[in-house]
Motif scaffolding. Sequence first.
Motif, PDB file in Angstrom:
ATOM      1  N   THR A  49       0.861  -1.192   0.000  1.00 56.10           N
ATOM      2  CA  THR A  49       0.000   0.000   0.000  1.00 56.10           C
ATOM      3  C   THR A  49       0.894   1.238   0.000  1.00 56.10           C
ATOM      4  O   THR A  49       2.070   1.147   0.346  1.00 56.10           O
ATOM      5  N   PRO A  50       0.349   2.393  -0.355  1.00 57.42           N
ATOM      6  CA  PRO A  50       1.153   3.612  -0.255  1.00 57.42           C
ATOM      7  C   PRO A  50       1.509   3.894   1.204  1.00 57.42           C
ATOM      8  O   PRO A  50       0.813   3.454   2.125  1.00 57.42           O
ATOM      9  N   ARG A  51       2.583   4.659   1.402  1.00 62.49           N
ATOM     10  CA  ARG A  51       2.951   5.047   2.761  1.00 62.49           C
ATOM     11  C   ARG A  51       1.794   5.813   3.392  1.00 62.49           C
ATOM     12  O   ARG A  51       1.251   6.753   2.788  1.00 62.49           O
ATOM     13  N   THR A  52       1.432   5.440   4.594  1.00 61.27           N
ATOM     14  CA  THR A  52       0.225   5.968   5.231  1.00 61.27           C
ATOM     15  C   THR A  52       0.505   6.272   6.691  1.00 61.27           C
ATOM     16  O   THR A  52       1.283   5.578   7.340  1.00 61.27           O
ATOM     17  N   GLU A 104       0.797   9.137   1.191  1.00 60.02           N
ATOM     18  CA  GLU A 104       1.673   9.721   0.167  1.00 60.02           C
ATOM     19  C   GLU A 104       0.895   9.822  -1.146  1.00 60.02           C
ATOM     20  O   GLU A 104       0.028   8.982  -1.432  1.00 60.02           O
ATOM     21  N   TYR A 105       1.159  10.839  -1.921  1.00 61.45           N
ATOM     22  CA  TYR A 105       0.551  10.941  -3.245  1.00 61.45           C
ATOM     23  C   TYR A 105       1.383  10.116  -4.215  1.00 61.45           C
ATOM     24  O   TYR A 105       2.595  10.339  -4.347  1.00 61.45           O
ATOM     25  N   VAL A 106       0.740   9.158  -4.846  1.00 60.74           N
ATOM     26  CA  VAL A 106       1.455   8.271  -5.763  1.00 60.74           C
ATOM     27  C   VAL A 106       1.393   8.857  -7.166  1.00 60.74           C
ATOM     28  O   VAL A 106       0.295   9.042  -7.722  1.00 60.74           O
ATOM     29  N   VAL A 123      -3.164   1.170  -7.766  1.00 54.22           N
ATOM     30  CA  VAL A 123      -2.498   2.212  -8.522  1.00 54.22           C
ATOM     31  C   VAL A 123      -1.111   1.709  -8.934  1.00 54.22           C
ATOM     32  O   VAL A 123      -0.463   0.964  -8.191  1.00 54.22           O
ATOM     33  N   GLU A 124      -0.709   2.109 -10.146  1.00 49.44           N
ATOM     34  CA  GLU A 124       0.627   1.755 -10.629  1.00 49.44           C
ATOM     35  C   GLU A 124       1.559   2.932 -10.347  1.00 49.44           C
ATOM     36  O   GLU A 124       1.228   4.066 -10.670  1.00 49.44           O
ATOM     37  N   THR A 125       2.706   2.632  -9.792  1.00 52.13           N
ATOM     38  CA  THR A 125       3.689   3.696  -9.645  1.00 52.13           C
ATOM     39  C   THR A 125       4.410   3.852 -10.984  1.00 52.13           C
ATOM     40  O   THR A 125       4.298   2.987 -11.871  1.00 52.13           O
ATOM     41  N   LEU A 126       5.129   4.931 -11.137  1.00 48.68           N
ATOM     42  CA  LEU A 126       5.804   5.173 -12.422  1.00 48.68           C
ATOM     43  C   LEU A 126       6.903   4.153 -12.698  1.00 48.68           C
ATOM     44  O   LEU A 126       7.299   3.956 -13.841  1.00 48.68           O
ATOM     45  N   GLY A 143       6.434   0.986 -12.072  1.00 54.33           N
ATOM     46  CA  GLY A 143       5.777  -0.284 -12.370  1.00 54.33           C
ATOM     47  C   GLY A 143       5.300  -1.081 -11.177  1.00 54.33           C
ATOM     48  O   GLY A 143       4.705  -2.154 -11.340  1.00 54.33           O
ATOM     49  N   GLU A 144       5.492  -0.561  -9.979  1.00 53.34           N
ATOM     50  CA  GLU A 144       5.000  -1.275  -8.804  1.00 53.34           C
ATOM     51  C   GLU A 144       3.493  -1.074  -8.678  1.00 53.34           C
ATOM     52  O   GLU A 144       2.957  -0.016  -9.018  1.00 53.34           O
ATOM     53  N   LEU A 145       2.806  -2.085  -8.178  1.00 53.31           N
ATOM     54  CA  LEU A 145       1.367  -1.970  -7.935  1.00 53.31           C
ATOM     55  C   LEU A 145       1.117  -1.821  -6.436  1.00 53.31           C
ATOM     56  O   LEU A 145       1.682  -2.565  -5.630  1.00 53.31           O
ATOM     57  N   LEU A 146       0.252  -0.865  -6.094  1.00 56.46           N
ATOM     58  CA  LEU A 146      -0.112  -0.649  -4.691  1.00 56.46           C
ATOM     59  C   LEU A 146      -1.631  -0.698  -4.575  1.00 56.46           C
ATOM     60  O   LEU A 146      -2.342  -0.232  -5.471  1.00 56.46           O
ATOM     61  N   VAL A 147      -2.112  -1.240  -3.480  1.00 53.90           N
ATOM     62  CA  VAL A 147      -3.561  -1.274  -3.253  1.00 53.90           C
ATOM     63  C   VAL A 147      -3.957  -0.043  -2.446  1.00 53.90           C
ATOM     64  O   VAL A 147      -3.378   0.252  -1.400  1.00 53.90           O
ATOM     65  N   ILE A 148      -4.958   0.660  -2.953  1.00 59.06           N
ATOM     66  CA  ILE A 148      -5.421   1.885  -2.302  1.00 59.06           C
ATOM     67  C   ILE A 148      -6.566   1.591  -1.342  1.00 59.06           C
ATOM     68  O   ILE A 148      -6.574   2.023  -0.199  1.00 59.06           O
TER      69      ILE A 148
END
Lengths: 54, 297
Positions: free
Chosen positions: B101-104, B168-170, B237-240, B242-247
């Motif tokens: 997940t994104p940093r939270t 964090e804004y991805v 969401v895909e990071t630039l 190529g990593e995938l994160l669950v929102i």
Amino acid sequence: MTTCLECDAPLTFPPDLIDGEIIPCADCGAELEVLSLSPLQVGLAPAVQEDWGE
Amino acid sequence: MRLAFLCSRIRIEEKLLLAELERRGVQFDRLDDGELVLDFHTHQFPYDVVFERSISFGRSLYALQTLESWGVRCINRAQVVATCGDKALTNLALTKAHVPTPRTALAFTPEAALHAIESIGYPAVIKPVVGSWGRMVARVNDRDAAEAVLEDRAVLGSWQQQIFYIQEYVQKPGRDIRAFVVGDEPICAIYRTSEHWITNTARGGKASNCPVNNRVGELALQAAQAVGGGILAIDLVETLDGELLVIEVNHTMEFRNSIDTTGVNIPARMVDYVLSIRSERHTAAPAMPAAQPATAR
């Protein structure tokens, strides 16, 4: 003819209309909820609540 | 086995699901959560399985918790709804299951929230823990914006608005992904493309098909299992790089824009799942004593 409760424009209903369905008014955009099918009655749909969603 | 379809507002999704149930000749009653009375003394509820499609998180949460305590099988389960309806609880469940997940961060005062935002760095995203359709989600690009949003929440919001969920804004490639999981299967997914950083289709994001026979499907299933499983929609969401994160994970998913886009009959797959649960329950346990329905219509 059933009309919008907000702007009095005539409402258009789909042929498979069901009880509880939300119908947007094409003229003013108000959302109407179908309260009964026979006789056809609509009311203003409840406003979106904070906990609404998916 | 008696089936109830619990709902309030009839969205396009509920209409499609009701039509699918009727097309198959399934016997069920539609219950309006606004008319529901759950009597803790009598426990009267003449249904064994509830297919929950309430638009209200609060109503569905309390209804399902009550009904499950009475032995009713609910789809989705109350614990799944409780987890998915709260972004912080969702993130905790995902993290525990090692779903990326994104940093939270979580904070409880504007001052602490500001500190959290500056630790994460700008831009950051402030979200309400309860809410949907991208409402009240704010990207803050600098300290002035952060202070303004936090003050608004502190002064105008409910107590839940003052549980500050900071993420964090991805940076993403102009799109995110909505994947649908039914039971043990990721059935389909869409890209949601928008020029706006909020890509929800409810906010104008355009849908296109996204394959699920890959990491998207694997991660969606992993996320669904992390929150308890069922019928779920997972936002990724895909990071630039190529990593995938669950929102987040949605427990009463909307899918109107995804049927034609994916070619998958989503309401049919959902009804398949509900009927399979009903059959399992029929095999596993005798029917509960029936009582008179108070709110069927």
